[in-house]
Design a protein around this motif. Structure first.
Motif, mmCIF file in Angstrom:
data_model
loop_
_atom_site.group_PDB
_atom_site.id
_atom_site.type_symbol
_atom_site.label_atom_id
_atom_site.label_comp_id
_atom_site.label_asym_id
_atom_site.label_seq_id
_atom_site.Cartn_x
_atom_site.Cartn_y
_atom_site.Cartn_z
ATOM 1 N N PRO A 102 -3.966 -3.522 -3.026
ATOM 2 C CA PRO A 102 -3.551 -2.122 -2.931
ATOM 3 C C PRO A 102 -3.393 -1.392 -4.263
ATOM 4 O O PRO A 102 -3.760 -0.241 -4.377
ATOM 5 C CB PRO A 102 -2.207 -2.192 -2.196
ATOM 6 C CG PRO A 102 -2.303 -3.419 -1.375
ATOM 7 C CD PRO A 102 -3.117 -4.383 -2.206
ATOM 8 N N TRP A 103 -2.879 -2.044 -5.290
ATOM 9 C CA TRP A 103 -2.665 -1.338 -6.554
ATOM 10 C C TRP A 103 -3.946 -1.142 -7.354
ATOM 11 O O TRP A 103 -3.973 -0.397 -8.322
ATOM 12 C CB TRP A 103 -1.607 -2.039 -7.406
ATOM 13 C CG TRP A 103 -1.864 -3.500 -7.600
ATOM 14 C CD1 TRP A 103 -2.620 -4.067 -8.582
ATOM 15 C CD2 TRP A 103 -1.384 -4.555 -6.792
ATOM 16 N NE1 TRP A 103 -2.634 -5.423 -8.425
ATOM 17 C CE2 TRP A 103 -1.879 -5.758 -7.340
ATOM 18 C CE3 TRP A 103 -0.574 -4.611 -5.665
ATOM 19 C CZ2 TRP A 103 -1.591 -6.996 -6.796
ATOM 20 C CZ3 TRP A 103 -0.297 -5.860 -5.133
ATOM 21 C CH2 TRP A 103 -0.798 -7.025 -5.688
ATOM 22 N N ASN A 142 2.408 2.084 -3.262
ATOM 23 C CA ASN A 142 1.438 2.580 -4.225
ATOM 24 C C ASN A 142 0.826 3.908 -3.786
ATOM 25 O O ASN A 142 -0.230 4.307 -4.274
ATOM 26 C CB ASN A 142 0.346 1.530 -4.458
ATOM 27 C CG ASN A 142 0.854 0.390 -5.304
ATOM 28 O OD1 ASN A 142 0.924 0.508 -6.514
ATOM 29 N ND2 ASN A 142 1.249 -0.705 -4.664
ATOM 30 N N TRP A 150 -6.757 2.123 3.666
ATOM 31 C CA TRP A 150 -6.977 0.983 2.784
ATOM 32 C C TRP A 150 -7.446 -0.236 3.574
ATOM 33 O O TRP A 150 -8.448 -0.867 3.227
ATOM 34 C CB TRP A 150 -5.690 0.656 2.014
ATOM 35 C CG TRP A 150 -5.753 -0.666 1.346
ATOM 36 C CD1 TRP A 150 -6.481 -1.003 0.236
ATOM 37 C CD2 TRP A 150 -5.119 -1.872 1.767
ATOM 38 N NE1 TRP A 150 -6.320 -2.327 -0.060
ATOM 39 C CE2 TRP A 150 -5.479 -2.890 0.873
ATOM 40 C CE3 TRP A 150 -4.260 -2.180 2.817
ATOM 41 C CZ2 TRP A 150 -5.021 -4.187 0.985
ATOM 42 C CZ3 TRP A 150 -3.805 -3.480 2.921
ATOM 43 C CH2 TRP A 150 -4.182 -4.466 2.019
ATOM 44 N N TRP A 172 -7.035 -0.610 -5.529
ATOM 45 C CA TRP A 172 -7.997 -0.095 -4.559
ATOM 46 C C TRP A 172 -8.388 1.345 -4.830
ATOM 47 O O TRP A 172 -7.583 2.176 -5.210
ATOM 48 C CB TRP A 172 -7.402 -0.201 -3.154
ATOM 49 C CG TRP A 172 -8.267 0.350 -2.080
ATOM 50 C CD1 TRP A 172 -9.394 -0.219 -1.562
ATOM 51 C CD2 TRP A 172 -8.083 1.578 -1.385
ATOM 52 N NE1 TRP A 172 -9.898 0.572 -0.578
ATOM 53 C CE2 TRP A 172 -9.122 1.691 -0.444
ATOM 54 C CE3 TRP A 172 -7.142 2.590 -1.461
ATOM 55 C CZ2 TRP A 172 -9.247 2.770 0.404
ATOM 56 C CZ3 TRP A 172 -7.261 3.668 -0.618
ATOM 57 C CH2 TRP A 172 -8.304 3.753 0.301
ATOM 58 N N PRO A 177 -2.038 3.077 4.291
ATOM 59 C CA PRO A 177 -2.320 1.693 4.669
ATOM 60 C C PRO A 177 -3.486 1.554 5.639
ATOM 61 O O PRO A 177 -4.278 0.622 5.525
ATOM 62 C CB PRO A 177 -1.027 1.209 5.321
ATOM 63 C CG PRO A 177 0.024 2.130 4.855
ATOM 64 C CD PRO A 177 -0.654 3.442 4.596
ATOM 65 N N ALA A 190 0.837 -1.194 0.000
ATOM 66 C CA ALA A 190 0.000 0.000 0.000
ATOM 67 C C ALA A 190 0.877 1.250 0.000
ATOM 68 O O ALA A 190 0.655 2.185 -0.782
ATOM 69 C CB ALA A 190 -0.936 0.007 1.206
ATOM 70 N N ILE A 198 -0.681 4.812 -1.053
ATOM 71 C CA ILE A 198 -1.995 4.649 -0.426
ATOM 72 C C ILE A 198 -1.791 4.590 1.076
ATOM 73 O O ILE A 198 -0.880 3.924 1.566
ATOM 74 C CB ILE A 198 -2.675 3.357 -0.916
ATOM 75 C CG1 ILE A 198 -2.976 3.472 -2.413
ATOM 76 C CG2 ILE A 198 -3.926 3.056 -0.129
ATOM 77 C CD1 ILE A 198 -3.451 2.189 -3.031
#
Length: 52
Positions: free
Chosen positions: A38-39, A11, A18, A41, A15, A8, A13
């Motif tokens: 994650p990639w 990427n 997410w 989301w 965590p 995450a 994001i």
């Protein structure tokens, strides 16, 4: 768990955001859907906005 959190982060994001979102939606998601990775989301807010 560490791998998911680091993926995450790699990427760009948050965590925690997410993981909280994925865990809240996991019961309603069929095992064949992998959009929660994650990639792929998108926050639930973004999904609702794109559906409107």
């Amino acid at each position: 768990m560490a791998t998911l959190i680091n993926t995450a982060k790699l990427n760009d994001i948050d965590p925690q955001a997410w993981l909280a979102d994925v865990l809240s939606r996991i019961a309603d998601t069929p095992i064949t859907r992998l959009e929660g990775l994650p990639w792929n989301w998108r926050p639930a807010r973004a999904l609702m906005a794109s559906a409107a």
